[in-house]
Structures are given as structure tokens and as C-alpha cells.
Design an enzyme around this catalytic site. Structure first.
Site, PDB file in Angstrom:
ATOM      1  CB  ALA A  24      17.800 -74.936 -23.662  1.00  0.00           C
ATOM      2  CB  ALA A  25      19.279 -72.876 -18.397  1.00  0.00           C
ATOM      3  N   GLY A  26      17.627 -70.957 -20.287  1.00  0.00           N
ATOM      4  CA  GLY A  26      16.694 -69.753 -20.058  1.00  0.00           C
ATOM      5  C   GLY A  26      15.631 -70.081 -20.865  1.00  0.00           C
ATOM      6  CG  ASP A  27      15.339 -71.177 -24.741  1.00  0.00           C
ATOM      7  OD1 ASP A  27      15.181 -70.051 -24.825  1.00  0.00           O
ATOM      8  OD2 ASP A  27      16.163 -71.851 -25.527  1.00  0.00           O
TER       9      ASP A  27
HETATM   10  P1  ADP Z   1      20.358 -68.151 -20.119  1.00  0.00           P
HETATM   11  O1  ADP Z   1      20.441 -69.480 -20.505  1.00  0.00           O
HETATM   12  O2  ADP Z   1      19.512 -67.461 -20.974  1.00  0.00           O
HETATM   13  O3  ADP Z   1      21.729 -67.702 -20.231  1.00  0.00           O
HETATM   14  P2  ADP Z   1      20.377 -68.580 -17.269  1.00  0.00           P
HETATM   15  O4  ADP Z   1      21.782 -68.884 -17.460  1.00  0.00           O
HETATM   16  O5  ADP Z   1      20.361 -67.097 -16.491  1.00  0.00           O
HETATM   17  O6  ADP Z   1      19.825 -68.064 -18.856  1.00  0.00           O
HETATM   18  O7  ADP Z   1      19.382 -69.427 -17.027  1.00  0.00           O
HETATM   19  C1  ADP Z   1      17.990 -69.429 -16.765  1.00  0.00           C
HETATM   20  C2  ADP Z   1      17.625 -69.842 -15.351  1.00  0.00           C
HETATM   21  O8  ADP Z   1      18.026 -71.366 -15.165  1.00  0.00           O
HETATM   22  C3  ADP Z   1      18.192 -69.131 -14.188  1.00  0.00           C
HETATM   23  O9  ADP Z   1      17.331 -67.957 -13.893  1.00  0.00           O
HETATM   24  C4  ADP Z   1      18.066 -70.326 -13.138  1.00  0.00           C
HETATM   25  O10 ADP Z   1      16.746 -70.402 -12.464  1.00  0.00           O
HETATM   26  C5  ADP Z   1      18.267 -71.568 -14.035  1.00  0.00           C
HETATM   27  N1  ADP Z   1      20.021 -71.968 -13.977  1.00  0.00           N
HETATM   28  C6  ADP Z   1      20.758 -71.720 -14.948  1.00  0.00           C
HETATM   29  N2  ADP Z   1      21.945 -72.069 -14.641  1.00  0.00           N
HETATM   30  C7  ADP Z   1      21.764 -72.704 -13.200  1.00  0.00           C
HETATM   31  C8  ADP Z   1      22.430 -73.338 -12.581  1.00  0.00           C
HETATM   32  N3  ADP Z   1      24.341 -73.649 -12.625  1.00  0.00           N
HETATM   33  N4  ADP Z   1      22.036 -73.853 -11.180  1.00  0.00           N
HETATM   34  C9  ADP Z   1      20.761 -73.817 -10.864  1.00  0.00           C
HETATM   35  N5  ADP Z   1      19.976 -73.113 -11.979  1.00  0.00           N
HETATM   36  C10 ADP Z   1      20.487 -72.376 -13.051  1.00  0.00           C
END
Ligand code: ADP
Length: 311
Positions: A255-258
Site C-alpha cells: 500500500a505504499a503506492g496507494d
Molecule cells: P507500489 O507499492 O505501487 O509498487 P512503490 O513501491 O513505487 O509503489 O512505492 C510508492 C512510493 O512509496 C514510492 O514512490 C516512495 O515514495 C515510497 N516508498 C516505497 N518504498 C519505499 C522505501 N523503501 N523507502 C522510502 N520510500 C518508499
């Protein structure tokens, strides 16, 4: 935010019950093994992004479908608790969308997704419930409901004042007619590779892939790159901008992307410039990565502001 709109943000998308069991290993065919207690966690990219934006203080509504079963009750109550307006979510004869997730000792996932009621969201739902797309500032779309409904929703909103933001997840190729009616495309690197047919491995290939998609429409691309932050490929700007990630102790990036998308949309509607809104969204994504689970990990506005100040 303005009070002349019914919602700041309308999400048209999925609601899922994530059924999570931890087990020593994945069961082989015919095998029965014991797992830990079942966890039922509200999920679905649509609902996650609705909650992410609502926790940032946006006035959020949702169009979607859940079953008439107990999971449907749980998901609706959860949205309500997060101040997402559920008056446009229908109850369907199909069962509530579920993700059956087994997590093994190494932390690996094995997932069966059952779309259920999410697969029954139609253009009629969009017509019936949309209060006119002038009545909201942004529409958030993903790909966990039928594609033709997503296309119709984008076509109905585009050209009105509402910004159309598409998160092309889960990854698949998309028809040209959809690219023509969006303002922002927000893929991660995997999704961008599949959409464009160009393998994305670094900033240069991400730009190339994003620019190739922009030939099909008139939109900006924000590429999320996990621990590498995000890339802005603005339709008006020849220069790309890389916005680095915040450094955090990662627990679970679900859910980081969400969190990023809900954070970006709400920040943009508060009047932040695109670059500032992406920085804010990076903070939302980073905070989500520090906690386990989907919706439980989505940060509030207060948490994000405090985090950025400490940054
Ligand atoms: P998804 O969950 O859709 O694959 P991402 O992994 O690219 O998306 O993560 C979405 C956003 O969350 C990233 O652009 C970043 O800002 C943040 N994020 C994700 N993983 C990390 C991490 N390991 N450290 C810091 N920020 C992160």
C-alpha cells in the site's frame, strides 16, 4: 478546500477483504497444514486510495460494489470509520471481493484474488451515482474493476474540471481511448514496463517509457520507484524531475503506492505545485512502508506533516 463540490475526490474502484494467514510453508497439493489465526484486513486498491486521501483531510466519496455478506459489512463500516462517503457503494449478489493471502516464514506472499462484486461495477453504476463530474475536483481510477467501466468513468470526467488520475494496477496494456482521457498516469516501474513495452531499469529508461506513452494523449506521468522515490515526467516540461525518497526503516511496502496516490491527489487539491505534491506523496509512501498491512499503514495528515518537519 472548496465547499462548492460534492466531493474533493471521487474514487471509482475496488473494495477487498484481505484474508491473511501466516503458515510455516505453502501447502502442497492435497496437503493440510496449520497456520496462525486468520486476519481480515480491509483492502482493494480503490478503497485503500480512498482511505489514504481521506486521512489527508480530503472529502472523499467512492463508487464500487461489495457483496451482501459479512465481509461487505466490514468493508463499508471501515470506510465509514475513515470518513469516506459510502452512499454510492452498491450491495451485489456476488460475494465481496477477497484476496486469500498465505504468508510463509520467509515473508513471501502467495495470493488468490477473487474479484467477486468488484467485477460487477458497470458504467450504469458510474452514470447512476456520479453527481456530474463538475461536482468533484479529482477522480481516482485503478484497474481492479472492469476496464470498460474505467474507460467510461474517465471519458465522463475528462474535459470537465475534474482531474483524472489513473493508477494502472494491476499491470496490463491499455487501449488508446483511455490514454486520451486522463490527466495523470501514476504507474510503478513494473507497470510502466508492461504498459510501454520498454524495460524500465533506471531514470533514463523510465523517461523513455513515459514519453512513449505520452504520445497517446495529453497527460503527465509520475513513476513511483520504491526506495528511489518518484520521477515526474510532466507533459509541459522537457526536463524530467527526480524527487528522492525519504529514508525510513522498511517494515512492509504494501500500500505504499496507494498512500502515494492518495497523498498526491489531496496535496494537489490543497494547492501545492506538482513537485511539492510529489514530495508530500513520497512522505506518505515512506510512512506507509514503515508499518505492516495495507490500510492500517496509511498515514494521517498530522503524521505526514510531523515527519516532513523532522526530515
Ligand atoms: P507500489 O507499492 O505501487 O509498487 P512503490 O513501491 O513505487 O509503489 O512505492 C510508492 C512510493 O512509496 C514510492 O514512490 C516512495 O515514495 C515510497 N516508498 C516505497 N518504498 C519505499 C522505501 N523503501 N523507502 C522510502 N520510500 C518508499
Amino acid at each position: 478546500m472548496s465547499h462548492t463540490f460534492k466531493y474533493d475526490i471521487l474514487v471509482i474502484g475496488s473494495l477487498n477483504a484481505d484474508l491473511v494467514v501466516r503458515a510455516p510453508h505453502f501447502p502442497r497439493p492435497g496437503e493440510t497444514i496449520s497456520g496462525d489465526d486468520l486476519q481480515i484486513i480491509p483492502g482493494g486498491k480503490g478503497a485503500n486510495q480512498a482511505v489514504a486521501a481521506a486521512r489527508q483531510g480530503a472529502n472523499v466519496g467512492m463508487i464500487g460494489r461489495v457483496g451482501k455478506d459479512g465481509f461487505g459489512d466490514v468493508l463499508l463500516q471501515n470506510l465509514k470509520n475513515n470518513r469516506v462517503d459510502i452512499s454510492d457503494v452498491e450491495r451485489d449478489d456476488a460475494s465481496t471481493g477477497t484476496a486469500i493471502i498465505v504468508v510463509d516464514e520467509a515473508g513471501q506472499n502467495s495470493i488468490i484474488l477473487s474479484a467477486g462484486a468488484n467485477g460487477k461495477v458497470t458504467r450504469e453504476d458510474v452514470k447512476k451515482h456520479s453527481p456530474g463530474f463538475q461536482a468533484m475536483q479529482a477522480v481516482l481510477l485503478q484497474l481492479e474493476i472492469p476496464l470498460e467501466t474505467v474507460v467510461f468513468a474517465a471519458q465522463s470526467s475528462f474535459g470537465n474540471d475534474a482531474l483524472v488520475i489513473l493508477n494502472p494496477a494491476p499491470a496490463r496494456t491499455l487501449p488508446d481511448e483511455l490514454f486520451k482521457v486522463i490527466d495523470y498516469l501514476i504507474p510503478n516501474e513494473t507497470e510502466l514496463s508492461i504498459l510501454s513495452g520498454i524495460q524500465v531499469t533506471d531514470l533514463a529508461s523510465a523517461e523513455k517509457a513515459a514519453r512513449s506513452l505520452q504520445e497517446h494523449g495529453n497527460f503527465s506521468v509520475l513513476v513511483t520507484m520504491g526506495g528511489n522515490g518518484a520521477l515526474i515526467v510532466d507533459k509541459f516540461d522537457h526536463e524530467i524531475k527526480h524527487i528522492p525518497a525519504f529514508k525510513v526503516e522498511v517494515a512492509d511496502t504494501t500500500a505504499a503506492g496507494d498512500a502515494f496516490i492518495g497523498g498526491f491527489a489531496s496535496a494537489l487539491l490543497r494547492g501545492l505545485k506538482v513537485e511539492e505534491a510529489v514530495k508530500y506523496a513520497n512522505a506518505c509512501g515512506a510512512l506507509a512502508a514503515t508499518k505492516f498491512g495495507a490500510q492500517p499503514s496509511l498515514p494521517t495528515k498530522e503524521e505526514v506533516e510531523k515527519f516532513i518537519k523532522q526530515g
